[in-house]
Design a protein around this motif. Structure first.
Motif, mmCIF file in Angstrom:
data_model
loop_
_atom_site.group_PDB
_atom_site.id
_atom_site.type_symbol
_atom_site.label_atom_id
_atom_site.label_comp_id
_atom_site.label_asym_id
_atom_site.label_seq_id
_atom_site.Cartn_x
_atom_site.Cartn_y
_atom_site.Cartn_z
ATOM 1 N N ASP A 28 0.824 -1.219 0.000
ATOM 2 C CA ASP A 28 0.000 0.000 0.000
ATOM 3 C C ASP A 28 0.853 1.262 0.000
ATOM 4 O OD1 ASP A 28 -2.797 -1.236 2.021
ATOM 5 O OD2 ASP A 28 -2.201 -1.586 -0.058
ATOM 6 N N ILE A 29 1.949 1.246 0.749
ATOM 7 C CA ILE A 29 2.810 2.437 0.783
ATOM 8 C C ILE A 29 3.552 2.595 -0.542
ATOM 9 C CG2 ILE A 29 4.899 3.380 1.855
ATOM 10 C CD1 ILE A 29 3.865 2.547 4.521
ATOM 11 N N THR A 30 3.929 1.465 -1.145
ATOM 12 C CA THR A 30 4.566 1.531 -2.476
ATOM 13 C C THR A 30 3.623 2.156 -3.493
ATOM 14 O OG1 THR A 30 5.895 -0.428 -1.986
ATOM 15 C CG2 THR A 30 5.621 0.160 -4.300
ATOM 16 N N ARG A 31 2.346 1.721 -3.455
ATOM 17 C CA ARG A 31 1.357 2.279 -4.376
ATOM 18 C C ARG A 31 1.165 3.776 -4.110
ATOM 19 N NH1 ARG A 31 -2.503 -0.371 -2.786
ATOM 20 N NH2 ARG A 31 -2.289 -2.200 -4.134
ATOM 21 N N GLN A 38 3.653 10.462 -9.250
ATOM 22 C CA GLN A 38 3.075 10.289 -10.571
ATOM 23 C C GLN A 38 3.791 9.193 -11.358
ATOM 24 O OE1 GLN A 38 3.082 14.141 -12.465
ATOM 25 N NE2 GLN A 38 1.524 14.985 -11.073
ATOM 26 N N MET A 39 3.979 8.053 -10.637
ATOM 27 C CA MET A 39 4.635 6.884 -11.223
ATOM 28 C C MET A 39 3.701 5.684 -11.109
ATOM 29 S SD MET A 39 8.372 7.360 -9.470
ATOM 30 C CE MET A 39 8.833 5.703 -9.940
ATOM 31 N N ASP A 40 3.826 4.746 -12.015
ATOM 32 C CA ASP A 40 3.039 3.514 -11.961
ATOM 33 C C ASP A 40 3.813 2.483 -11.146
ATOM 34 O OD1 ASP A 40 1.743 1.130 -14.431
ATOM 35 O OD2 ASP A 40 1.284 1.466 -12.289
ATOM 36 N N SER A 41 3.302 2.167 -9.972
ATOM 37 C CA SER A 41 4.000 1.231 -9.081
ATOM 38 C C SER A 41 3.819 -0.213 -9.522
ATOM 39 C CB SER A 41 3.483 1.386 -7.644
ATOM 40 O OG SER A 41 2.098 1.078 -7.584
ATOM 41 N N ILE A 47 -4.064 -7.042 -5.244
ATOM 42 C CA ILE A 47 -2.987 -7.617 -4.422
ATOM 43 C C ILE A 47 -3.218 -7.288 -2.947
ATOM 44 C CG2 ILE A 47 -0.504 -7.576 -3.968
ATOM 45 C CD1 ILE A 47 -0.067 -6.966 -6.912
ATOM 46 N N SER A 48 -3.617 -6.045 -2.681
ATOM 47 C CA SER A 48 -3.926 -5.648 -1.300
ATOM 48 C C SER A 48 -5.123 -6.423 -0.763
ATOM 49 C CB SER A 48 -4.206 -4.145 -1.226
ATOM 50 O OG SER A 48 -3.055 -3.406 -1.556
ATOM 51 N N TYR A 49 -6.123 -6.628 -1.614
ATOM 52 C CA TYR A 49 -7.302 -7.369 -1.173
ATOM 53 C C TYR A 49 -6.938 -8.811 -0.803
ATOM 54 C CZ TYR A 49 -9.903 -3.465 -3.231
ATOM 55 O OH TYR A 49 -10.394 -2.230 -3.528
ATOM 56 N N ILE A 50 -6.066 -9.433 -1.621
ATOM 57 C CA ILE A 50 -5.654 -10.805 -1.340
ATOM 58 C C ILE A 50 -4.890 -10.876 -0.018
ATOM 59 C CG2 ILE A 50 -4.155 -12.682 -2.131
ATOM 60 C CD1 ILE A 50 -4.868 -11.838 -5.010
ATOM 61 N N ASN A 238 -5.092 6.032 0.191
ATOM 62 C CA ASN A 238 -4.947 5.599 -1.204
ATOM 63 C C ASN A 238 -5.842 4.404 -1.496
ATOM 64 O OD1 ASN A 238 -3.109 3.700 -3.247
ATOM 65 N ND2 ASN A 238 -3.235 5.881 -3.806
ATOM 66 N N LEU A 239 -5.975 3.515 -0.503
ATOM 67 C CA LEU A 239 -6.840 2.337 -0.652
ATOM 68 C C LEU A 239 -7.513 2.061 0.694
ATOM 69 C CD1 LEU A 239 -7.768 0.037 -2.541
ATOM 70 C CD2 LEU A 239 -5.919 -1.348 -1.593
ATOM 71 N N ASN A 240 -8.840 2.069 0.695
ATOM 72 C CA ASN A 240 -9.602 1.870 1.941
ATOM 73 C C ASN A 240 -9.772 0.372 2.199
ATOM 74 O OD1 ASN A 240 -11.426 1.850 4.066
ATOM 75 N ND2 ASN A 240 -12.503 3.668 3.318
ATOM 76 N N LEU A 241 -9.229 -0.094 3.327
ATOM 77 C CA LEU A 241 -9.320 -1.508 3.686
ATOM 78 C C LEU A 241 -10.447 -1.803 4.673
ATOM 79 C CD1 LEU A 241 -5.514 -2.210 4.258
ATOM 80 C CD2 LEU A 241 -6.853 -2.794 2.238
ATOM 81 N N THR A 242 -10.988 -0.759 5.273
ATOM 82 C CA THR A 242 -11.907 -0.974 6.400
ATOM 83 C C THR A 242 -13.376 -0.839 6.050
ATOM 84 O OG1 THR A 242 -11.427 1.322 7.005
ATOM 85 C CG2 THR A 242 -10.285 -0.409 8.232
#
Length: 687
Positions: A28-31, A38-41, A47-50, A238-242
């Motif tokens: 998540d921090i890499t993303r 402004q880079m494509d990680s 992947i985070s969901y898995i 960046n990505l909501n996990l909760t």
């Protein structure tokens, strides 16, 4: 041969959980770093969901193993474990909030990398708290489990597993499908949350602890939920996990079960302190006295034993084997199993430990109860309890359940008590048929007599304004007369006297029920009329239909010098009025407790009040006094009792009571035995 090492599942699952969380944090921090620059990680959200699902599963496995292998599985230990986990998770979340509070408007406070790091910490500890609580609730829900409850829980676990993967379909958006799935799981969880059979087994002190721990759990769940919502509304993630169906379902389930447990425990508190002291001594005898009736033969008693044991332990099948001396073992009762299936089960049981170690000739079978499992596809739990009469094993009862570990300690204690009491009933039946009174029977009667005597008060409450003295004598070894006093407030005293219909042990058992009800209700300080109405309602659930209790209830207020009273079919109280130097009976109508078992009973209960003066006397008695008969079948009667009091009104209560009893015995003569219990309570007002 290669020998595999003994793996520690707990440590391995914990290590995997830590590595999974670190991987999730790194991804998540890499993303996030790539987005900021402004880079494509190259790391898709899937992947985070898995990793998130893997983290859920590993945490679930870790706590499931930890709880199953723990030796501290008492109810209060499980609740404490849930509470302390919630406190730790909440404390860490509060610490993070305080940290951001002190950062204020600084640049570090708005740093998205730091914000996401703490978000993942909160997410991890919230998950640990919710999963551990869910598995702890599982152990409480499955206490005294039935097949239906086990299947319901298994279906709920499947629903939770499916909810983990729901994120792949809606990508954590709160659409209608998400809300529908959440509603289904919340309703499912609510239906499981009503399984609270463990609460009655808590002591009074444990219930208070349970209430405190449940409050901590509810606070932790509510605070962590609010904190999770604040992250969702922040906009910096960046990505909501909760916003996850699995997590939100667990929030609802943990909070609901804690709330239901808190409320039920709280409402159980008023009755806990009253009945806890006598619970171990009386509960099994009370149940057995209501199910095994006098006059039943052996076959009828054993049939009742089967039904009682099956009802108490939620059994799926059972049979009872008898082993008469010199004969072959035979089955006389069986339930929910046919002959062919029973014979196959008997073979499995006799070849499986610990049942294969059972011996019909063992001398200590009366203290044995065997419980274990057998290799059968349908029945997973078995318990065998021997029937021992006069130190001889005459049979055994076999109980089977379709779930593993289906018999807990409380169930086996109840079964053992039922079997013990049934054996005593069968033995007494044989003794009565043969007209034999051996030493064991006499000892049991003496024990019953001591227990019955212990139910009568050793001290009668009073103050300096009046004196009181009581006397009770049973016609048989045990009786059903009862009297007692209780301080209910400043300058107020409750006085009760009662007479149970019938005689002997059945009357003594009903007398013990009346004592428990008196101690329970008197704490509420009801009026005499209210007391009788509530007592009738309570007794309606435990008295047999052909039994009833007569009683009179008085409240003496020594400050106002008044007496309020009600009568439930009991003998009228004899009252001596010192001002008019006359004796008379207090007239008030009333119906016996247990005769009318509905709300219509209230129409037949009345209450009166009178003012007393110095040297006035109250004589409360049971019908054994006035109905005592001499050799000519003539009753002692109310008039003779009135004359004895009028003649001896200047004496103290103890002397008055002795004069009345002496006069009764003189009347019936030495050649006549009392045919009913004698009880009398004398109160004299001296100031």
């Amino acid at each position: 041969m290669l020998k595999l090492p003994n793996l520690n599942i707990g440590k391995i699952s914990l290590l995997v959980a830590i590595m999974t969380w670190l991987s999730l944090l790194f991804v998540d921090i890499t993303r996030l770093f790539g987005n900021l620059n402004q880079m494509d990680s190259g790391t898709a959200p899937e992947i985070s969901y898995i990793l998130e699902i893997l983290f859920f599963i590993v945490i679930y496995l870790y706590f499931n193993h930890s709880i199953n292998t723990s030796s501290r599985n008492k109810f209060i230990d499980l609740i404490w474990r849930a509470a302390i986990t919630g406190v730790v998770a909440t404390s860490i979340s509060i610490f993070i909030s305080i940290f951001y509070y002190f950062l204020g408007e600084s640049r570090l406070a708005s740093d998205p990398l730091l914000r996401n790091l703490f978000y993942h910490v909160d997410f991890a500890f919230a998950t640990i708290f919710l999963v551990s609580c869910t598995l702890l609730w599982k152990h409480l829900i499955l206490y005294q489990k039935t097949k239906a409850v086990v299947q319901q829980w298994q279906a709920y676990e499947i629903g939770l597993l499916v909810s983990m993967f729901f994120v792949f379909f809606n990508h954590n958006t709160l659409d209608y499908s998400f809300l529908f799935g959440l509603a289904v799981l919340v309703i499912f969880g609510a239906s499981l949350a009503i399984n609270l059979k463990w609460i009655p087994y808590l002591t009074f002190k444990e219930k208070w602890k349970s209430i405190l721990f449940m409050l901590l759990i509810q606070f932790s769940a509510a605070y962590l939920f609010i904190q999770i919502l604040s992250y969702s509304q922040d906009g910096s993630l960046n990505l909501n996990l909760t916003d996850n169906l699995f997590l939100l379902s667990l929030f609802a389930f943990v909070f609901m079960y804690a709330m239901f447990s808190f409320l039920v425990t709280l409402f159980n508190l008023p009755t806990s302190s009253v009945f806890e002291q006598k619970l171990v001594e009386a509960i099994n005898f009370q149940r057995l006295s209501q199910s095994i009736k006098p006059g039943e033969n052996e076959n009828q008693v054993l049939d009742i034993l089967m039904d009682s044991c099956m009802s108490a332990a939620y059994v799926d099948a059972a049979w009872l084997e008898l082993y008469p001396s010199g004969e072959e073992c035979k089955v006389i009762h069986q339930r929910y199993v046919n002959d062919e299936e029973r014979k196959e089960l008997q073979k499995l049981i006799n070849s499986s430990k610990p049942f294969s170690e059972f011996s019909w000739q063992a001398k200590d079978n009366d203290s044995k109860i065997l419980s274990g499992k057998i290799p059968d596809l349908k029945y997973k739990s078995v318990t065998i309890t021997p029937l021992v009469i006069n130190k001889e094993t005459v049979g055994r009862i076999v109980l089977l359940k379709e779930v593993k570990d289906g018999f807990n300690k409380e169930m086996m204690n109840i079964i053992s008590t039922f079997v013990g009491q049934a054996c005593i009933s069968v033995e007494n039946y044989r003794l009565l048929n043969e007209a034999l009174k051996n030493e064991r029977y006499k000892e049991e009667l003496l024990i019953a007599q001591r227990v019955q005597r212990s139910l009568l008060p050793s001290e009668l409450h009073h103050d300096e304004t009046f004196e009181i003295h009581g006397f009770s004598e049973a016609a048989d070894e045990v009786g059903g007369d009862y009297y007692e006093t209780q301080v209910i407030g400043e300058n107020e005293f409750a006085v009760i006297i009662g007479d149970v219909s019938g005689k002997g042990t059945s009357a003594a058992f009903n007398m013990s029920q009346m004592k428990g009800i008196f101690h329970s209700l008197v704490q509420l300080n009801p009026s005499p009329r209210e007391f009788l109405i509530k007592a009738n309602k309570a007794l309606s659930h435990c008295l047999e239909k052909n039994h009833f209790i007569t009683t009179a209830y008085y409240i003496i207020n020594t400050k106002q010098r008044s007496i309020r009273y009600s009568r439930a079919g009991h003998c009228p109280t004899l009252y001596y009025n010192a001002n008019s130097d006359s004796c008379d009976y207090l007239s008030i109508d009333g119906m016996g407790l247990g005769i009318l078992r509905n709300q219509l009973y209230e129409k037949y209960v009345y209450e009166k009040e009178l003012a007393y003066h110095d040297q006035d006397i109250l004589v409360l008695f049971t019908d054994g006094i006035v109905e005592a008969k001499n050799e000519h079948s003539e009753e002692f009667g109310y008039e003779r009792l009135k004359k004895v009091l009028a003649k001896n009104h200047q004496s103290n209560p103890q002397e008055i009571q002795q004069k009345i009893i002496d006069e009764v015995y003189r009347f019936i003569g030495t050649s006549t035995l009392p045919d009913d219990d004698y009880s009398i309570l004398v109160i004299k007002f001296i100031k």
